[in-house]
Scaffold this motif. Structure first.
Motif, PDB file in Angstrom:
ATOM      1  N   ARG A 170       0.813  -1.125  -0.019  1.00 31.54           N
ATOM      2  CA  ARG A 170       0.097  -0.145  -0.173  1.00 31.54           C
ATOM      3  C   ARG A 170       1.021   1.286  -0.002  1.00 31.54           C
ATOM      4  O   ARG A 170       0.462   2.415  -0.082  1.00 31.54           O
ATOM      5  CB  ARG A 170      -0.623   0.243   1.068  1.00 31.54           C
ATOM      6  CG  ARG A 170      -1.991  -0.837   1.286  1.00 31.54           C
ATOM      7  CD  ARG A 170      -2.863  -0.933   2.638  1.00 31.54           C
ATOM      8  NE  ARG A 170      -3.881  -1.893   2.542  1.00 31.54           N
ATOM      9  CZ  ARG A 170      -4.831  -1.780   3.540  1.00 31.54           C
ATOM     10  NH1 ARG A 170      -4.882  -0.748   4.380  1.00 31.54           N
ATOM     11  NH2 ARG A 170      -5.716  -3.016   3.536  1.00 31.54           N
ATOM     12  N   SER A 171       2.082   1.057   0.293  1.00 27.04           N
ATOM     13  CA  SER A 171       2.991   2.306   0.525  1.00 27.04           C
ATOM     14  C   SER A 171       3.219   2.994  -0.764  1.00 27.04           C
ATOM     15  O   SER A 171       3.246   2.361  -2.094  1.00 27.04           O
ATOM     16  CB  SER A 171       4.347   2.072   1.029  1.00 27.04           C
ATOM     17  OG  SER A 171       5.062   1.283   0.510  1.00 27.04           O
ATOM     18  N   ASP A 172       3.626   4.125  -1.089  1.00 27.86           N
ATOM     19  CA  ASP A 172       4.081   4.908  -2.393  1.00 27.86           C
ATOM     20  C   ASP A 172       5.519   5.087  -2.697  1.00 27.86           C
ATOM     21  O   ASP A 172       5.958   5.703  -3.479  1.00 27.86           O
ATOM     22  CB  ASP A 172       3.370   6.325  -2.372  1.00 27.86           C
ATOM     23  CG  ASP A 172       3.646   7.065  -1.096  1.00 27.86           C
ATOM     24  OD1 ASP A 172       4.504   6.743  -0.247  1.00 27.86           O
ATOM     25  OD2 ASP A 172       3.210   8.087  -1.108  1.00 27.86           O
ATOM     26  N   GLY A 173       6.302   4.462  -1.808  1.00 27.57           N
ATOM     27  CA  GLY A 173       7.545   4.688  -1.822  1.00 27.57           C
ATOM     28  C   GLY A 173       8.719   3.544  -1.301  1.00 27.57           C
ATOM     29  O   GLY A 173       8.021   2.746  -0.446  1.00 27.57           O
ATOM     30  N   ARG A 174       9.811   3.572  -1.731  1.00 32.31           N
ATOM     31  CA  ARG A 174      10.804   2.829  -1.360  1.00 32.31           C
ATOM     32  C   ARG A 174      11.314   3.173   0.237  1.00 32.31           C
ATOM     33  O   ARG A 174      11.967   1.914   0.737  1.00 32.31           O
ATOM     34  CB  ARG A 174      12.150   2.728  -2.119  1.00 32.31           C
ATOM     35  CG  ARG A 174      11.722   2.354  -3.658  1.00 32.31           C
ATOM     36  CD  ARG A 174      12.752   3.031  -4.423  1.00 32.31           C
ATOM     37  NE  ARG A 174      14.181   2.787  -3.893  1.00 32.31           N
ATOM     38  CZ  ARG A 174      15.192   2.001  -4.285  1.00 32.31           C
ATOM     39  NH1 ARG A 174      14.937   1.040  -5.112  1.00 32.31           N
ATOM     40  NH2 ARG A 174      16.227   1.897  -3.720  1.00 32.31           N
ATOM     41  N   SER A 201       0.549   5.224   8.053  1.00 29.59           N
ATOM     42  CA  SER A 201       0.111   3.873   8.214  1.00 29.59           C
ATOM     43  C   SER A 201      -1.375   3.917   9.191  1.00 29.59           C
ATOM     44  O   SER A 201      -2.499   3.002   8.741  1.00 29.59           O
ATOM     45  CB  SER A 201       0.926   2.712   8.435  1.00 29.59           C
ATOM     46  OG  SER A 201       1.589   3.002  10.099  1.00 29.59           O
ATOM     47  N   GLN A 256      -4.482   4.436   6.854  1.00 28.60           N
ATOM     48  CA  GLN A 256      -4.701   3.468   6.177  1.00 28.60           C
ATOM     49  C   GLN A 256      -5.364   2.306   6.949  1.00 28.60           C
ATOM     50  O   GLN A 256      -5.452   1.229   6.679  1.00 28.60           O
ATOM     51  CB  GLN A 256      -3.474   2.777   5.313  1.00 28.60           C
ATOM     52  CG  GLN A 256      -3.064   3.701   4.557  1.00 28.60           C
ATOM     53  CD  GLN A 256      -1.815   3.231   3.662  1.00 28.60           C
ATOM     54  OE1 GLN A 256      -1.501   2.246   3.720  1.00 28.60           O
ATOM     55  NE2 GLN A 256      -1.288   4.261   2.900  1.00 28.60           N
TER      56      GLN A 256
END
Length: 155
Positions: free
Chosen positions: A52-56, A74, A77
């Motif tokens: 679900r995350s948008d980044g590394r 988080s 979410q």
């Protein structure tokens, strides 16, 4: 690196818990729970949270800045940590990796770990054998790891 169990180190089954980590150097945080029966499980980051995350850099800790898990993003979410049985003495292990690591394939424990020193010794020996991909070349290389362990009681 320093790990704090929040709000306290004694929690009731079903209670909400979070973790605060501060470090002197940047790194990638992994949290591993060792329950009262000695079972290990990685609770942060989870595959679901990574998906679900948008980044590394979801687990990147910056020097001198407290990193709280679950993060505010988080929590939005719906991620929370609710304490589950078994009751008794448990441990939270914070592992800070110098290189980007987000999931560990944790080994099966040969026996129940007795105390923080045994857990630290076991995990230190295990991680010293791990090799992680180099961001530039993709080759597997050794890594530097830092640890902190806090015991907590589940009632």
């Amino acid at each position: 690196m320093s790990l704090q169990v929040l709000p306290s180190q004694t929690v009731d089954v079903g209670g909400k818990i979070s973790f605060g980590v501060t470090a002197r150097k940047p790194g990638y945080l992994l949290l591993v729970d060792v329950d009262a029966e000695g079972r290990m499980s990685q609770i942060f980051p989870t595959p679901e949270l990574l998906a679900r995350s948008d980044g590394r850099d979801i687990n990147l800790v910056r020097p001198g800045v407290e990193f709280v898990v679950p993060t505010s993003a988080s929590r939005q979410q719906g991620f929370e940590y609710a304490v589950a049985p078994p009751t008794g003495s448990a441990m939270m292990v914070a592992i800070l990796s110098e290189r980007r690591v987000q999931l560990l394939d944790l080994p099966d424990l040969p026996r129940k770990l007795q105390g923080q020193a045994a857990a630290l010794s076991y995990l230190s020996a295990w991680t010293s054998e791990l090799r992680v991909p180099d961001d530039g070349s993709g080759k597997l290389v050794s890594n530097n790891w830092s640890f902190d362990i806090k015991s907590y009681t589940i009632k």
